[in-house]
Write a protein that holds these residues in place. Structure first.
Motif, PDB file in Angstrom:
ATOM      1  N   PRO A 150      55.937  50.076  15.684  1.00  0.00           N
ATOM      2  CA  PRO A 150      56.770  49.277  16.840  1.00  0.00           C
ATOM      3  C   PRO A 150      57.998  49.650  16.991  1.00  0.00           C
TER       4      PRO A 150
ATOM      5  N   LEU B 107      50.331  42.053  15.039  1.00  0.00           N
ATOM      6  CA  LEU B 107      51.779  42.419  15.374  1.00  0.00           C
ATOM      7  C   LEU B 107      51.987  42.594  16.779  1.00  0.00           C
TER       8      LEU B 107
ATOM      9  N   ARG C 113      60.172  44.811  16.956  1.00  0.00           N
ATOM     10  CA  ARG C 113      60.546  44.443  15.704  1.00  0.00           C
ATOM     11  C   ARG C 113      61.497  43.160  15.985  1.00  0.00           C
TER      12      ARG C 113
END
Length: 273
Positions: free
Chosen positions: A166, A8, A171
């Motif tokens: 996040p 991520l 995102r």
């Protein structure tokens, strides 16, 4: 040493297994500092991509620092901008300047508002935070699957572990657009193919100048067929919200292509029936 990779938006050179939440903290400050220095360096900008929520805190004897855990629903949270660190879910608003150099988080003088705290635990929380978020701390990023963790290690032996959530910008892959929505005091019934008797917020767009004064003509009232992330409406309360509007890439069928995330409440007024 074999390492995991963080997918991520983390481009870490290496990683380390995160200790179990029940594991005691290192018994000495020397071992804490040594462990921190062996972990990967933090790349510029990575801290601002997450909301960092406190998940564990131990002192040099391995004892949990209970003073830092007042509310399970609203844990202590750190927000990083380019050069500013803000503390969320403390009693007072708290913040300080910061920088990252050679694996150390350098935190400037913590500045706080002077609001009276409603109970002794919250008053103690502010003091406990200020005691541990100052000066030079060892900082490292850890990974378990796709969830980032950040550890802060003080020379005193205190070790604080934060879980990264996040941000909306992370995102949705962009900074979003700032806009203002006025929310009417009462929701309205609206048609939804999957939700009978659905209630929608009644909203209209508002505009403000650089001085924060209303300008232009408000938009037309219309039902909003989706939620505003982070916002809970109270019937009978009219509010003006500053929100971030994000474009959703490849949304599912029948799902909105726009997401709204609350930035702050600008106005709030109780409306009589």
């Amino acid at each position: 040493m074999k390492c995991n990779t963080l997918s991520l938006l983390l481009a870490l050179a290496a990683c380390s297994q995160i200790p179990d939440a029940r594991s005691p903290a290192p018994s000495t400050s020397a071992s804490t500092a040594a462990a921190a220095s062996a972990l990967p360096a933090i790349e510029p900008g990575i801290l601002s991509q997450y909301h960092w929520q406190l998940s564990d805190a131990f002192d040099s004897k391995g004892m949990r620092i209970d003073a830092l855990f007042v509310s399970a629903e609203k844990p202590v949270q750190l927000e990083f901008s380019a050069d500013r660190l803000n503390v969320v879910n403390s009693c007072n608003n708290m913040g300080a300047s910061y920088s990252v150099k050679k694996g150390r988080l350098q935190i400037g003088q913590m500045v706080s508002t002077m609001m009276a705290c409603p109970d002794a635990a919250r008053a103690a929380l502010d003091e406990a935070i200020a005691q541990r978020l100052h000066g030079s701390l060892g900082v490292s990023l850890l990974a378990r699957g796709n969830t980032p963790r950040m550890q802060l290690a003080a020379d005193s032996g205190d070790t604080l572990t934060f879980t990264g959530v996040p941000t909306a910008q992370t995102r949705f892959g962009g900074p979003g657009e700032t806009t203002f929505l006025e929310v009417a005091a009462q929701a309205v019934q609206c048609q939804h193919p999957l939700v009978p008797d659905k209630q929608c917020l009644l909203v209209r767009e508002r505009r403000f100048d650089e001085q924060g004064l209303p300008t232009g003509t408000p938009g037309e009232w219309q039902p909003l067929y989706q939620d505003i992330e982070g916002y809970t409406h109270t019937p009978g309360i009219r509010e003006v919200l500053r929100v971030k509007r994000y474009t959703i890439k490849n949304p599912p069928a029948d799902a909105p292509a726009i997401a709204y995330v609350l930035d702050m409440v600008v106005e709030s007024e109780k409306v009589k029936n």
